[in-house]
Write an enzyme that holds these catalytic residues in place. Sequence first.
Site, short mmCIF file in Angstrom:
data_model
loop_
_atom_site.label_atom_id
_atom_site.label_comp_id
_atom_site.label_asym_id
_atom_site.label_seq_id
_atom_site.Cartn_x
_atom_site.Cartn_y
_atom_site.Cartn_z
N ASN A 208 26.59 17.09 62.78
CA ASN A 208 26.15 17.26 61.56
C ASN A 208 25.66 18.57 61.47
OD1 ASN A 208 23.45 17.15 60.13
ND2 ASN A 208 24.00 14.99 61.34
N ASP A 277 24.64 8.13 63.20
CA ASP A 277 24.28 7.03 63.62
C ASP A 277 25.04 6.02 64.67
OD1 ASP A 277 23.13 6.25 60.99
OD2 ASP A 277 24.50 6.21 59.83
N LYS A 287 33.87 18.30 82.07
CA LYS A 287 34.32 18.15 80.20
C LYS A 287 36.33 17.32 80.45
CE LYS A 287 36.93 21.73 78.53
NZ LYS A 287 37.69 23.20 78.40
N PHE A 321 15.35 9.54 53.14
CA PHE A 321 16.10 10.78 52.66
C PHE A 321 17.70 10.07 52.51
CE2 PHE A 321 15.18 15.34 51.68
CZ PHE A 321 14.21 15.54 52.30
N LYS A 335 19.35 1.39 50.33
CA LYS A 335 18.31 1.68 51.96
C LYS A 335 17.36 1.78 51.75
CE LYS A 335 21.82 4.92 53.36
NZ LYS A 335 23.13 6.39 53.18
N LYS A 339 15.00 -0.36 54.47
CA LYS A 339 14.55 0.86 54.93
C LYS A 339 13.06 0.06 55.14
CE LYS A 339 18.46 3.11 56.64
NZ LYS A 339 18.79 4.45 57.25
O1 PMT Z 1 18.82 20.07 57.25
P1 PMT Z 1 19.27 20.91 56.04
O2 PMT Z 1 20.32 21.57 56.12
O3 PMT Z 1 18.06 21.65 54.74
O4 PMT Z 1 19.78 19.59 55.14
C1 PMT Z 1 19.53 18.68 54.25
C2 PMT Z 1 19.11 16.91 54.49
C3 PMT Z 1 20.83 17.32 54.13
C4 PMT Z 1 19.49 17.19 56.40
C5 PMT Z 1 18.43 16.28 54.15
O5 PMT Z 1 18.15 16.77 52.73
C6 PMT Z 1 19.01 15.18 53.91
O6 PMT Z 1 19.45 14.22 53.82
N1 PMT Z 1 18.44 13.77 55.17
C7 PMT Z 1 18.94 12.31 55.75
C8 PMT Z 1 19.99 12.86 56.21
C9 PMT Z 1 20.68 11.24 56.70
O7 PMT Z 1 20.90 11.14 57.92
O8 PMT Z 1 20.86 10.38 55.64
P2 PMT Z 1 20.98 9.30 55.86
O9 PMT Z 1 21.95 8.34 54.74
O10 PMT Z 1 22.50 8.87 57.14
O11 PMT Z 1 20.19 8.42 56.16
C10 PMT Z 1 18.77 7.57 55.44
C11 PMT Z 1 17.99 7.82 55.87
O12 PMT Z 1 17.79 7.54 57.44
C12 PMT Z 1 17.25 9.53 56.59
O13 PMT Z 1 16.20 9.42 56.43
C13 PMT Z 1 17.22 9.46 58.53
O14 PMT Z 1 16.59 10.01 58.97
C14 PMT Z 1 17.04 8.27 58.55
N2 PMT Z 1 17.88 7.84 59.67
C15 PMT Z 1 19.43 7.39 59.37
C16 PMT Z 1 19.94 7.22 60.72
C17 PMT Z 1 19.33 6.57 61.43
N3 PMT Z 1 20.34 6.72 63.07
N4 PMT Z 1 17.85 6.52 61.79
C18 PMT Z 1 17.65 6.94 60.83
O15 PMT Z 1 16.42 7.32 61.10
#
Ligand code: PMT
Length: 404
Positions: A208, A277, A287, A321, A335, A339
């Site tokens: 991403n 995810d 490849k 986040f 979330k 979580k």
């Molecule tokens: O890195 P930058 O370019 O500065 O951009 C910042 C950002 C957009 C990445 C940041 O602000 C942000 O939003 N980070 C979380 C991105 C994300 O993966 O969001 P999510 O809604 O998919 O996940 C929710 C939370 O679960 C997040 O804290 C993530 O770290 C966590 N997660 C998600 C999936 C997974 N398999 N394990 C996790 O721990």
Amino acid sequence: MMTGKVIVLGVTGGIAAYKAAELVRLFVKGGAEVHVLMTASARQFVTPLTFQTLSRNPVHTDLFNCIEEQEIGHISLADRADLVVIAPATANTIGKIACGIADDLLTTTVMATKAPVLIAPAMNANMYMNPLYRSNEERLRNHGYLFVAPVKGMLACGWEGEGKLQDPAIIYQEALSALTGKDLYGEKLLVTAGPTREELDPVRYLSNHSSGKMGYAIARAARRRGAEVVLVSGPVCLEPPYGVKTIKVVSAAEMTEVALREFAAATMVVKAAAVADYRPEIRAEAKMKKKGASLTLALTQNPDILAEMGKIKEERILVGFAAETAALVQNALKKLREKNLDLLVANDVTQEGAGFSVDTNIVKILCRDGSIEDCPLMDKELLADIILDRILAVRDQKRGRESE
Ligand code: PMT
């Protein structure tokens, strides 16, 4: 963050004196009022005019010519300084300060000031390792003087080793740190940042747009505020923050392993990483060849690191986040609850100036008690401090509850 601060910058006589010009530029850009003091030796390397032009202030050079407007120069500068920085600092000047010698404008100012003093040494590698130098540095450290260590490299004298002036950008960060209150002292903060890469074959991956900027800003800010910080970072182009233990990972599986291991010692966790995810069910050894007009990939789910942490968090403060493109608050609240988080920072990544890659963000900070704080467009550096302020408020609330 430097706005309104008075920085007295001492420049001593070393080949790295020219690098102090960049430091002045950074201080001025940061909003500080900069006054440069040059020793006689420093003037052999760079002219005062360079520093006068960059600092927009007269450069001070002489102990006895500095009586202006009824004020004694070195006392006035020593009193007005919020911070004294010496960069580059020679073994000679450091030795004099360690012995309480005050025989020129710089050493007199250092002796007279009550402000913190940050010293960035630069010298020949053998001088830096000399036991006399080492005991002088030790003595000054014990008296509360701050140091930003030189780096290894090819020195102007021809030797290779430790003694090269630290990068001015890092000296600037350390100056900021010296000016910052240590309200996170004693805390161990684990931060995750950046994307993960899920390999399809040796040349392709799913990922991403995360640049790591948000997480790195939080790690830097927490370190400035006195926390011991561990940063687990996906592949990004950013320099590891100075003074922060940075562990680089690539895939979600690696991030899971490292983050859960580091979680054990953490008192606070901020998960700013954009973790994939899903990963390809099979990673091809060679490849993948083009086969037809369409290709279907089978994906399998990665562990949710944050959800795992939520199950075992105990007294730790857990902050997630959420990167959303619709129904921001609704999805974020889900979330937060599912979580088991203390705070959730939600960004709508479709908004201009928010989310991935940019230097700014626009977020809502959601608390467990249902309150929602709107943070308008701002620099990620500034937002990092706001998030840390909210984490401290949660900590203090928890401590308050415990002591009742
Ligand atoms: O890195 P930058 O370019 O500065 O951009 C910042 C950002 C957009 C990445 C940041 O602000 C942000 O939003 N980070 C979380 C991105 C994300 O993966 O969001 P999510 O809604 O998919 O996940 C929710 C939370 O679960 C997040 O804290 C993530 O770290 C966590 N997660 C998600 C999936 C997974 N398999 N394990 C996790 O721990």
